[in-house]
Design a protein around this motif. Structure first.
Motif, PDB file in Angstrom:
ATOM      1  N   UNK A  11      50.750   4.580  15.511  1.00  7.86           N
ATOM      2  CA  UNK A  11      49.876   4.482  14.338  1.00  7.86           C
ATOM      3  C   UNK A  11      48.602   5.283  14.590  1.00  7.86           C
ATOM      4  N   UNK A  12      48.257   6.133  13.646  1.00  5.57           N
ATOM      5  CA  UNK A  12      47.052   6.940  13.783  1.00  5.57           C
ATOM      6  C   UNK A  12      46.387   7.047  12.419  1.00  5.57           C
ATOM      7  N   UNK A  86      45.014  16.877  12.785  1.00  3.71           N
ATOM      8  CA  UNK A  86      44.649  16.730  11.366  1.00  3.71           C
ATOM      9  C   UNK A  86      45.766  16.055  10.584  1.00  3.71           C
ATOM     10  N   UNK A  87      46.239  14.953  11.119  1.00  2.01           N
ATOM     11  CA  UNK A  87      47.387  14.281  10.510  1.00  2.01           C
ATOM     12  C   UNK A  87      47.044  13.735   9.129  1.00  2.01           C
ATOM     13  N   UNK A  88      48.038  13.788   8.255  1.00  6.67           N
ATOM     14  CA  UNK A  88      47.900  13.319   6.878  1.00  6.67           C
ATOM     15  C   UNK A  88      48.890  12.178   6.634  1.00  6.67           C
ATOM     16  N   UNK A  89      48.634  11.393   5.622  1.00 10.05           N
ATOM     17  CA  UNK A  89      49.528  10.274   5.301  1.00 10.05           C
ATOM     18  C   UNK A  89      50.953  10.777   5.072  1.00 10.05           C
ATOM     19  N   UNK A  90      51.085  11.936   4.499  1.00  6.18           N
ATOM     20  CA  UNK A  90      52.417  12.468   4.207  1.00  6.18           C
ATOM     21  C   UNK A  90      53.165  12.938   5.462  1.00  6.18           C
ATOM     22  N   UNK A  91      52.512  12.892   6.629  1.00  9.80           N
ATOM     23  CA  UNK A  91      53.206  13.191   7.881  1.00  9.80           C
ATOM     24  C   UNK A  91      53.938  11.962   8.422  1.00  9.80           C
ATOM     25  N   UNK A 116      47.947   6.133   8.768  1.00  6.27           N
ATOM     26  CA  UNK A 116      47.412   5.174   7.816  1.00  6.27           C
ATOM     27  C   UNK A 116      46.043   4.692   8.279  1.00  6.27           C
ATOM     28  N   UNK A 117      45.205   4.366   7.312  1.00  3.69           N
ATOM     29  CA  UNK A 117      43.900   3.809   7.653  1.00  3.69           C
ATOM     30  C   UNK A 117      43.951   2.280   7.582  1.00  3.69           C
TER      31      UNK A 117
END
Length: 117
Positions: A11-12, A86-91, A116-117
């Motif tokens: 999780x990041x 620079x991870x995004x939710x869509x990753x 996810x945050x």
């Protein structure tokens, strides 16, 4: 028996980084002669090629990963890596490593990456 084992998922938060590893083993497996690929899959969707690296070190990325992800290989350690920045939710997906050439086509069982945050 060839085994590919992924690790490094987790999780990041968005904007964070992860480094995935894929360790290969097998008594007759010559890591250096395989093209290596990272795929990812979201439940209900098709598996997507994320990045690949040839035996000569030529890399290729899906458009969404360019500039953020880096694929690399260490033939001495029989290990494939994927540095993801620079991870995004869509990753968010299960990430799989794949080794392929004329001798065979091998897959790991995957590691889950959740952004996810």
């Amino acid at each position: 028996q060839v085994q590919l084992v992924e690790s490094g998922g987790g999780l990041v938060q968005p904007g964070g980084s992860l480094r995935l590893s894929c360790a290969a083993s097998g008594s007759m497996f010559i890591f250096s002669i395989y093209t290596l690929v990272w795929y990812r899959q979201v439940p209900g969707k098709q598996r997507e090629l994320v990045a690949s690296i040839t035996t000569g070190g030529i890399t290729n990325y899906v458009e969404s990963a360019k500039g953020r992800f880096t694929i690399s290989r260490d033939n001495a350690k029989n290990t494939l890596y994927l540095q993801m920045n620079s991870l995004k939710r869509e990753d968010t997906a299960v990430y799989y490593c794949n080794a392929k050439n004329y001798r065979g086509d091998y897959w790991g069982k995957g590691t889950l990456v959740t952004v996810s945050s």
